[in-house]
Write a protein that holds these residues in place. Structure first.
Motif, PDB file in Angstrom:
ATOM      1  N   PRO A 151      -7.299   3.040   9.733  1.00 11.69           N
ATOM      2  CA  PRO A 151      -6.109   3.389  10.542  1.00 11.69           C
ATOM      3  C   PRO A 151      -5.022   2.316  10.532  1.00 11.69           C
ATOM      4  O   PRO A 151      -3.836   2.636  10.383  1.00 11.69           O
ATOM      5  CB  PRO A 151      -6.697   3.588  11.939  1.00 11.69           C
ATOM      6  N   ALA A 152      -5.398   1.057  10.694  1.00 13.18           N
ATOM      7  CA  ALA A 152      -4.395  -0.011  10.700  1.00 13.18           C
ATOM      8  C   ALA A 152      -3.707  -0.132   9.337  1.00 13.18           C
ATOM      9  O   ALA A 152      -2.498  -0.410   9.266  1.00 13.18           O
ATOM     10  CB  ALA A 152      -5.051  -1.333  11.086  1.00 13.18           C
ATOM     11  N   ALA A 153      -4.464   0.089   8.267  1.00 14.13           N
ATOM     12  CA  ALA A 153      -3.882   0.031   6.929  1.00 14.13           C
ATOM     13  C   ALA A 153      -2.929   1.197   6.700  1.00 14.13           C
ATOM     14  O   ALA A 153      -1.892   1.063   6.043  1.00 14.13           O
ATOM     15  CB  ALA A 153      -4.982   0.029   5.875  1.00 14.13           C
ATOM     16  N   GLU A 154      -3.263   2.358   7.250  1.00 14.47           N
ATOM     17  CA  GLU A 154      -2.372   3.520   7.147  1.00 14.47           C
ATOM     18  C   GLU A 154      -1.023   3.228   7.795  1.00 14.47           C
ATOM     19  O   GLU A 154       0.037   3.516   7.219  1.00 14.47           O
ATOM     20  CB  GLU A 154      -3.033   4.723   7.818  1.00 14.47           C
ATOM     21  N   LYS A 155      -1.055   2.644   8.978  1.00 12.33           N
ATOM     22  CA  LYS A 155       0.186   2.312   9.680  1.00 12.33           C
ATOM     23  C   LYS A 155       0.990   1.280   8.888  1.00 12.33           C
ATOM     24  O   LYS A 155       2.220   1.402   8.750  1.00 12.33           O
ATOM     25  CB  LYS A 155      -0.146   1.776  11.062  1.00 12.33           C
ATOM     26  N   ALA A 156       0.319   0.271   8.349  1.00 19.37           N
ATOM     27  CA  ALA A 156       1.012  -0.762   7.578  1.00 19.37           C
ATOM     28  C   ALA A 156       1.619  -0.187   6.305  1.00 19.37           C
ATOM     29  O   ALA A 156       2.725  -0.566   5.896  1.00 19.37           O
ATOM     30  CB  ALA A 156       0.033  -1.888   7.242  1.00 19.37           C
ATOM     31  N   LEU A 157       0.896   0.738   5.648  1.00 20.47           N
ATOM     32  CA  LEU A 157       1.413   1.347   4.430  1.00 20.47           C
ATOM     33  C   LEU A 157       2.673   2.164   4.722  1.00 20.47           C
ATOM     34  O   LEU A 157       3.650   2.126   3.962  1.00 20.47           O
ATOM     35  CB  LEU A 157       0.349   2.229   3.784  1.00 20.47           C
ATOM     36  N   LYS A 158       2.675   2.898   5.824  1.00 16.98           N
ATOM     37  CA  LYS A 158       3.857   3.675   6.188  1.00 16.98           C
ATOM     38  C   LYS A 158       5.048   2.762   6.464  1.00 16.98           C
ATOM     39  O   LYS A 158       6.192   3.091   6.131  1.00 16.98           O
ATOM     40  CB  LYS A 158       3.549   4.545   7.400  1.00 16.98           C
ATOM     41  N   GLU A 159       4.788   1.616   7.069  1.00 15.23           N
ATOM     42  CA  GLU A 159       5.856   0.646   7.308  1.00 15.23           C
ATOM     43  C   GLU A 159       6.396   0.110   5.983  1.00 15.23           C
ATOM     44  O   GLU A 159       7.610  -0.048   5.805  1.00 15.23           O
ATOM     45  CB  GLU A 159       5.321  -0.505   8.171  1.00 15.23           C
ATOM     46  N   LEU A 160       5.500  -0.148   5.051  1.00 12.72           N
ATOM     47  CA  LEU A 160       5.918  -0.637   3.740  1.00 12.72           C
ATOM     48  C   LEU A 160       6.718   0.424   2.993  1.00 12.72           C
ATOM     49  O   LEU A 160       7.698   0.108   2.294  1.00 12.72           O
ATOM     50  CB  LEU A 160       4.676  -1.041   2.938  1.00 12.72           C
ATOM     51  N   MET A 161       6.335   1.680   3.153  1.00 18.13           N
ATOM     52  CA  MET A 161       7.042   2.774   2.481  1.00 18.13           C
ATOM     53  C   MET A 161       8.475   2.924   2.981  1.00 18.13           C
ATOM     54  O   MET A 161       9.333   3.457   2.280  1.00 18.13           O
ATOM     55  CB  MET A 161       6.271   4.087   2.687  1.00 18.13           C
ATOM     56  N   ARG A 162       8.748   2.474   4.186  1.00 16.02           N
ATOM     57  CA  ARG A 162      10.097   2.576   4.741  1.00 16.02           C
ATOM     58  C   ARG A 162      11.087   1.652   4.022  1.00 16.02           C
ATOM     59  O   ARG A 162      12.276   1.959   3.944  1.00 16.02           O
ATOM     60  CB  ARG A 162      10.087   2.239   6.231  1.00 16.02           C
ATOM     61  N   VAL A 163      10.593   0.543   3.507  1.00 13.28           N
ATOM     62  CA  VAL A 163      11.496  -0.467   2.960  1.00 13.28           C
ATOM     63  C   VAL A 163      11.338  -0.672   1.454  1.00 13.28           C
ATOM     64  O   VAL A 163      12.151  -1.376   0.850  1.00 13.28           O
ATOM     65  CB  VAL A 163      11.279  -1.822   3.682  1.00 13.28           C
ATOM     66  N   CYS A 164      10.321  -0.091   0.861  1.00  9.78           N
ATOM     67  CA  CYS A 164      10.068  -0.304  -0.569  1.00  9.78           C
ATOM     68  C   CYS A 164       9.712   1.005  -1.264  1.00  9.78           C
ATOM     69  O   CYS A 164       9.314   1.978  -0.624  1.00  9.78           O
ATOM     70  CB  CYS A 164       8.926  -1.310  -0.784  1.00  9.78           C
ATOM     71  N   GLU A 165       9.819   0.984  -2.558  1.00 10.14           N
ATOM     72  CA  GLU A 165       9.397   2.095  -3.409  1.00 10.14           C
ATOM     73  C   GLU A 165       7.926   1.858  -3.757  1.00 10.14           C
ATOM     74  O   GLU A 165       7.602   0.939  -4.515  1.00 10.14           O
ATOM     75  CB  GLU A 165      10.262   2.128  -4.669  1.00 10.14           C
ATOM     76  N   VAL A 166       7.043   2.652  -3.194  1.00 10.16           N
ATOM     77  CA  VAL A 166       5.605   2.399  -3.279  1.00 10.16           C
ATOM     78  C   VAL A 166       4.938   3.375  -4.239  1.00 10.16           C
ATOM     79  O   VAL A 166       5.177   4.590  -4.164  1.00 10.16           O
ATOM     80  CB  VAL A 166       4.943   2.492  -1.887  1.00 10.16           C
ATOM     81  N   PHE A 167       4.097   2.846  -5.122  1.00 10.43           N
ATOM     82  CA  PHE A 167       3.252   3.641  -6.001  1.00 10.43           C
ATOM     83  C   PHE A 167       1.797   3.346  -5.651  1.00 10.43           C
ATOM     84  O   PHE A 167       1.417   2.176  -5.485  1.00 10.43           O
ATOM     85  CB  PHE A 167       3.506   3.302  -7.474  1.00 10.43           C
ATOM     86  N   LEU A 168       1.003   4.378  -5.537  1.00  8.63           N
ATOM     87  CA  LEU A 168      -0.411   4.236  -5.233  1.00  8.63           C
ATOM     88  C   LEU A 168      -1.223   4.331  -6.529  1.00  8.63           C
ATOM     89  O   LEU A 168      -0.978   5.217  -7.345  1.00  8.63           O
ATOM     90  CB  LEU A 168      -0.868   5.326  -4.256  1.00  8.63           C
ATOM     91  N   VAL A 169      -2.176   3.439  -6.685  1.00 10.59           N
ATOM     92  CA  VAL A 169      -3.026   3.427  -7.878  1.00 10.59           C
ATOM     93  C   VAL A 169      -4.477   3.446  -7.411  1.00 10.59           C
ATOM     94  O   VAL A 169      -4.899   2.575  -6.647  1.00 10.59           O
ATOM     95  CB  VAL A 169      -2.770   2.177  -8.748  1.00 10.59           C
ATOM     96  N   THR A 170      -5.229   4.447  -7.862  1.00 11.66           N
ATOM     97  CA  THR A 170      -6.618   4.581  -7.430  1.00 11.66           C
ATOM     98  C   THR A 170      -7.543   4.649  -8.629  1.00 11.66           C
ATOM     99  O   THR A 170      -7.380   5.493  -9.507  1.00 11.66           O
ATOM    100  CB  THR A 170      -6.808   5.851  -6.575  1.00 11.66           C
ATOM    101  N   HIS A 171      -8.515   3.751  -8.635  1.00 19.74           N
ATOM    102  CA  HIS A 171      -9.557   3.763  -9.659  1.00 19.74           C
ATOM    103  C   HIS A 171     -10.708   4.612  -9.135  1.00 19.74           C
ATOM    104  O   HIS A 171     -11.393   4.234  -8.186  1.00 19.74           O
ATOM    105  CB  HIS A 171     -10.022   2.326  -9.934  1.00 19.74           C
ATOM    106  N   CYS A 172     -10.889   5.790  -9.725  1.00 23.47           N
ATOM    107  CA  CYS A 172     -12.013   6.657  -9.360  1.00 23.47           C
ATOM    108  C   CYS A 172     -12.649   7.156 -10.654  1.00 23.47           C
ATOM    109  O   CYS A 172     -11.957   7.377 -11.641  1.00 23.47           O
ATOM    110  CB  CYS A 172     -11.575   7.815  -8.471  1.00 23.47           C
ATOM    111  N   VAL A 173     -13.936   7.347 -10.621  1.00 25.59           N
ATOM    112  CA  VAL A 173     -14.672   7.557 -11.870  1.00 25.59           C
ATOM    113  C   VAL A 173     -14.713   9.012 -12.324  1.00 25.59           C
ATOM    114  O   VAL A 173     -15.086   9.292 -13.463  1.00 25.59           O
ATOM    115  CB  VAL A 173     -16.109   7.016 -11.750  1.00 25.59           C
TER     116      VAL A 173
END
Length: 276
Positions: A151-173
């Protein structure tokens, strides 16, 4: 074309036969020699035709590579405000993408705490590797069963998305891991279209190997990369201007790389340090 050539050779042969008849009669030339010359000309023409076909095929094979190079230039130009043209390469949708968040960034950055603002100074594009950063699961194999958002990371990510262009990268098999990740992001309101609070689906990227993880991040050329994987940080340290390495509190230590900063969580990156 072959029929025309044969017709011309036949006409030429008859003409030569008339003009060279005295030579044949004297035994200087033979009909077999003339036929050999005709066969040589036909063979030479066929060789030229095969050469032209081979050159055409080689040109067609080079076109996709040229398109990828053009797309890479377009991605780089788009990132720096240029008018990069072309679409292709790893991420065709990204090539001409202009971030609305980047345009709003100056005023939004002013609203952040000075220490956080200093961390993000000059940062427009951010790549964030989700395992161990947004998700509790650090191992890509775990994501095949579930993807649990912090939950805390979700809130921080949304804050980061407000000021930056964010790309998510997920390593899944496997596909099951990607489906778990996408479902969790959508349920949290992080993945979607039409609102600044959501990341567009084409900016949520997936890979099945660590090499692919590193290649995606390098292709995007972020100003800041966020990662919880030690191997990923080591593989990217020499290519990235800044990396935020997320580690458990028990593993907190000084990074050997001058461009890598250590944080205990994504929340810690987006909040001011505690007052001593």
């Amino acid at each position: 074309m072959i029929d025309t050539l044969i017709r011309l050779l036949n006409n030429g042969t008859r003409t030569l036969a008339i003009r060279l008849a005295p030579w044949f009669d004297s035994g200087v030339l033979t009909w077999t020699g003339l036929l050999g010359l005709a066969a040589f000309l036909v063979g030479y023409y066929s060789f030229r035709q095969r050469g032209n076909v081979g050159a055409s095929q080689q040109q067609q094979q080079q076109q996709p590579q040229q398109q990828q190079q053009g797309a890479a230039r377009g991605l780089d130009g788009g990132r720096r405000g240029g008018s990069g043209a072309g679409a292709g390469g790893f991420f065709p949708q990204v090539a001409q993408f202009t971030s609305a968040a980047s345009q709003r960034a100056p005023s939004l950055l002013a609203s952040l705490h000075p220490s956080v603002r200093a961390r993000l100074q000059g940062v427009q594009r951010v790549t964030c590797a989700l395992p161990g950063v947004l998700f509790e699961e650090c191992d890509p194999y775990q994501l095949s069963e579930k993807a649990t958002i912090i939950p805390a990371a979700e809130k921080a990510l949304k804050e980061l998305m407000r000021v930056c262009e964010v790309f998510l990268v997920t390593h899944c098999v496997d596909d099951a891991g990607q489906q778990c990740v996408e479902r969790a992001l959508k349920e949290a309101g992080l993945l979607g279209v039409g609102t600044p609070e959501c990341i567009a689906p084409h900016r949520s990227l997936y890979c099945s190997t660590r090499v692919g993880h590193i290649a995606i991040v390098r292709q995007l050329e972020p100003d800041l990369h966020i990662d919880a994987c030690q191997d990923g940080v080591k593989g990217l340290a020499q290519f990235m201007p800044r990396i935020a390495h997320i580690v458990p509190p028990a593993a907190l230590a000084r990074s050997p790389f001058s461009n890598v900063s250590i944080f205990t969580s994504l929340e810690a990156l987006m909040t001011p340090p505690p007052t001593p």
